[in-house]
Design an enzyme around this catalytic site. Structure first.
Site, PDB file in Angstrom:
ATOM      1  N   LYS A 183       0.964  -1.231   0.034  1.00  0.00           N
ATOM      2  CA  LYS A 183      -0.015   0.032   0.011  1.00  0.00           C
ATOM      3  C   LYS A 183       0.801   1.072   0.013  1.00  0.00           C
ATOM      4  CE  LYS A 183      -4.348  -1.839   1.881  1.00  0.00           C
ATOM      5  NZ  LYS A 183      -5.394  -1.731   2.755  1.00  0.00           N
ATOM      6  N   LYS A 230      -7.128 -12.137  -8.301  1.00  0.00           N
ATOM      7  CA  LYS A 230      -8.471 -12.257  -7.724  1.00  0.00           C
ATOM      8  C   LYS A 230      -9.421 -11.231  -7.923  1.00  0.00           C
ATOM      9  CE  LYS A 230      -7.996  -9.995  -3.033  1.00  0.00           C
ATOM     10  NZ  LYS A 230      -8.774 -10.273  -2.010  1.00  0.00           N
ATOM     11  N   LYS A 234     -12.660  -5.892  -4.825  1.00  0.00           N
ATOM     12  CA  LYS A 234     -13.753  -4.845  -4.733  1.00  0.00           C
ATOM     13  C   LYS A 234     -13.199  -3.298  -5.164  1.00  0.00           C
ATOM     14  CE  LYS A 234     -14.755  -4.957   0.121  1.00  0.00           C
ATOM     15  NZ  LYS A 234     -13.292  -4.711   0.980  1.00  0.00           N
TER      16      LYS A 234
HETATM   17  P1  ATP Z   1     -10.006  -4.774  -1.191  1.00  0.00           P
HETATM   18  O1  ATP Z   1      -9.954  -4.760  -2.899  1.00  0.00           O
HETATM   19  O2  ATP Z   1     -10.426  -3.558  -0.789  1.00  0.00           O
HETATM   20  O3  ATP Z   1      -8.443  -5.510  -0.603  1.00  0.00           O
HETATM   21  P2  ATP Z   1     -11.144  -7.334  -1.167  1.00  0.00           P
HETATM   22  O4  ATP Z   1     -12.397  -7.369  -2.191  1.00  0.00           O
HETATM   23  O5  ATP Z   1     -10.035  -7.995  -1.576  1.00  0.00           O
HETATM   24  O6  ATP Z   1     -11.184  -5.869  -1.055  1.00  0.00           O
HETATM   25  P3  ATP Z   1     -11.327  -7.555   1.752  1.00  0.00           P
HETATM   26  O7  ATP Z   1     -12.375  -6.861   2.363  1.00  0.00           O
HETATM   27  O8  ATP Z   1      -9.956  -7.661   1.807  1.00  0.00           O
HETATM   28  O9  ATP Z   1     -11.981  -7.878   0.141  1.00  0.00           O
HETATM   29  O10 ATP Z   1     -11.984  -9.263   2.143  1.00  0.00           O
HETATM   30  C1  ATP Z   1     -13.171  -9.673   2.669  1.00  0.00           C
HETATM   31  C2  ATP Z   1     -13.426 -11.147   2.872  1.00  0.00           C
HETATM   32  O11 ATP Z   1     -13.508 -11.344   1.455  1.00  0.00           O
HETATM   33  C3  ATP Z   1     -12.048 -11.714   3.013  1.00  0.00           C
HETATM   34  O12 ATP Z   1     -12.464 -12.870   3.953  1.00  0.00           O
HETATM   35  C4  ATP Z   1     -11.395 -12.415   2.009  1.00  0.00           C
HETATM   36  O13 ATP Z   1     -10.698 -13.536   2.154  1.00  0.00           O
HETATM   37  C5  ATP Z   1     -12.574 -12.419   0.927  1.00  0.00           C
HETATM   38  N1  ATP Z   1     -12.325 -12.424  -0.386  1.00  0.00           N
HETATM   39  C6  ATP Z   1     -12.239 -10.982  -1.081  1.00  0.00           C
HETATM   40  N2  ATP Z   1     -11.750 -11.466  -2.270  1.00  0.00           N
HETATM   41  C7  ATP Z   1     -11.913 -12.645  -2.588  1.00  0.00           C
HETATM   42  C8  ATP Z   1     -12.054 -13.442  -3.669  1.00  0.00           C
HETATM   43  N3  ATP Z   1     -11.640 -13.031  -5.073  1.00  0.00           N
HETATM   44  N4  ATP Z   1     -12.437 -14.684  -3.561  1.00  0.00           N
HETATM   45  C9  ATP Z   1     -12.643 -15.209  -2.472  1.00  0.00           C
HETATM   46  N5  ATP Z   1     -12.887 -14.525  -1.339  1.00  0.00           N
HETATM   47  C10 ATP Z   1     -12.452 -13.231  -1.525  1.00  0.00           C
END
Ligand code: ATP
Ligand code: LTN
Length: 336
Positions: free
Chosen positions: A114, A196, A199
């Site tokens: 970050k 992956k 969001k």
């Molecule tokens: P950011 O893009 O802001 O990092 P993110 O979409 O990666 O957000 P997080 O808020 O970091 O999501 O994670 C929330 C939950 O969702 C965590 O338990 C994470 O393991 C799960 N998660 C996030 N993205 C995925 C994905 N692509 N597949 C499966 N699980 C996911």
């Protein structure tokens, strides 16, 4: 009778919730809500470690709360609350800061990533992010933390901080373990299936949002990146198709063999349409429920107020012990 174990997890209101968050995290949380004492927190204090729009943060925090309920998490069985409503998180963070080493925090890969992405805003909160996360977890005497791969290093740090504190003062904190759900895995980006689905990805076509309209879902699946082989099969080197198969399988409970047979001799067009339709069907009750909840501000206010109270009562029990152990003078209740 064996006591129910406590599960804690946090989700950042840093964007709209995706199908990846749903299949990888939230849908598993729903399945385990009867088996464990579950505490789920919308971590708005973590979300301000990067520059954000305050108005959007406020909206997204309530949206995430409503979505968790719309996905089937029961706010009476579980404790679902907003982090900043329970100031014990900030208080324990300060104390734990004094038991966390500069070197430990400098090794956190998320901090390094970050910082590289936001070189003009490497603030102290970003550096301290993992200690706030440790406080989240340790306040509730958590046994298990469902986290993805990217958060394992933070969980390991939480354990180290807890061990260091317990070594000095006796058993104050439960040592948390990672909880790896049996199913869910990783949902990949629709435009770059080797990454992956995330969001915070700026490309809207890369991700399915839980609140996407059916037409948007169908369009994104039709455009999803695949390969030129035109064979629906799960194998190495076909990450686009593998991802769609994993999504279709999660949405319909069909196994890979059944899916391969169903689409044998048919093109990717049919398969993409079927996957899109299965996701539309999966998400349609969530969207309906969300639209109902988000209009009912009184209900949401009641839920987050009651749940913050329940969370604070638990958090206080831990914090009382901690304050005493470190030598703070007990504050007397002035009316007592
Ligand atoms: P950011 O893009 O802001 O990092 P993110 O979409 O990666 O957000 P997080 O808020 O970091 O999501 O994670 C929330 C939950 O969702 C965590 O338990 C994470 O393991 C799960 N998660 C996030 N993205 C995925 C994905 N692509 N597949 C499966 N699980 C996911
Ligand atoms: N850092 C986590 C969110 C998070 C969390 C937590 C997860 C904050 N506090 C406590 C588990 C336990 C993330 O970005 N996914």
């Amino acid at each position: 009778m064996e006591r129910k174990k406590t599960i804690f997890s946090g989700i950042q209101p840093s964007g709209e919730i995706t199908l990846g968050n749903y299949l990888g995290a939230i849908s598993n949380w729903v399945k385990i809500q009867n088996e464990y004492n579950c505490v789920y927190c919308v971590v708005d204090m973590h979300a301000i470690t990067v520059r954000h729009d305050p108005k959007r943060l406020r909206e997204q925090t309530l949206d995430v709360l409503a979505l968790l309920i719309a996905c089937g998490l029961d706010p009476e069985k579980n404790i679902i609350f907003i982090q900043s409503h329970v100031p014990q998180h900030a208080e324990l963070t300060w104390i734990l800061n004094c038991y966390t080493m500069y070197g430990e925090l400098s090794r956190m890969t998320q901090f390094k990533d970050k910082s590289a992405k936001n070189p003009d805003n490497i603030n102290a909160g970003l550096f301290d992010y993992p200690v706030l996360m440790a406080a989240d977890i340790l306040l509730y005497q958590t046994d298990l933390v469902p986290v993805g791969e990217d958060q394992k290093q933070h969980l390991e740090l939480s354990r180290n901080i807890a061990q260091r504190f317990n070594f000095l003062y006796g058993d104050v904190f439960t040592l948390p373990e990672p909880y790896i759900p049996k199913i869910g895995g990783r949902v990949m980006s629709l435009t770059d299936p080797d990454m992956k689905m995330s969001k915070s990805d700026p490309n809207p076509n890369s991700k399915i949002l839980l609140l996407d309209e059916p037409e948007a879902i169908m369009r994104k699946f039709r455009r999803a990146v695949t390969d030129s082989e035109a064979v629906v099969a799960y194998r190495e080197g076909k990450s686009g198709i593998n991802n769609l198969m994993a999504i279709y399988s999660a949405a319909t409970s069909k196994d890979y063999k059944t899916i391969e047979a169903e689409f044998s001799g048919r093109g990717y067009g049919d398969f993409k349409t079927a996957t899109g339709e299965s996701v539309v069907e999966l998400l349609s009750p969530v969207r309906t429920k969300f639209n109902e909840l988000i209009k009912n501000k009184d209900y949401l206010t009641r839920v987050y107020t009651d749940n913050a109270g329940r969370a604070a009562a638990l958090a206080d029990r831990t914090l009382e012990k901690v304050r005493k152990k470190v030598g703070f003078v007990k504050k007397e209740n002035k009316n007592a």
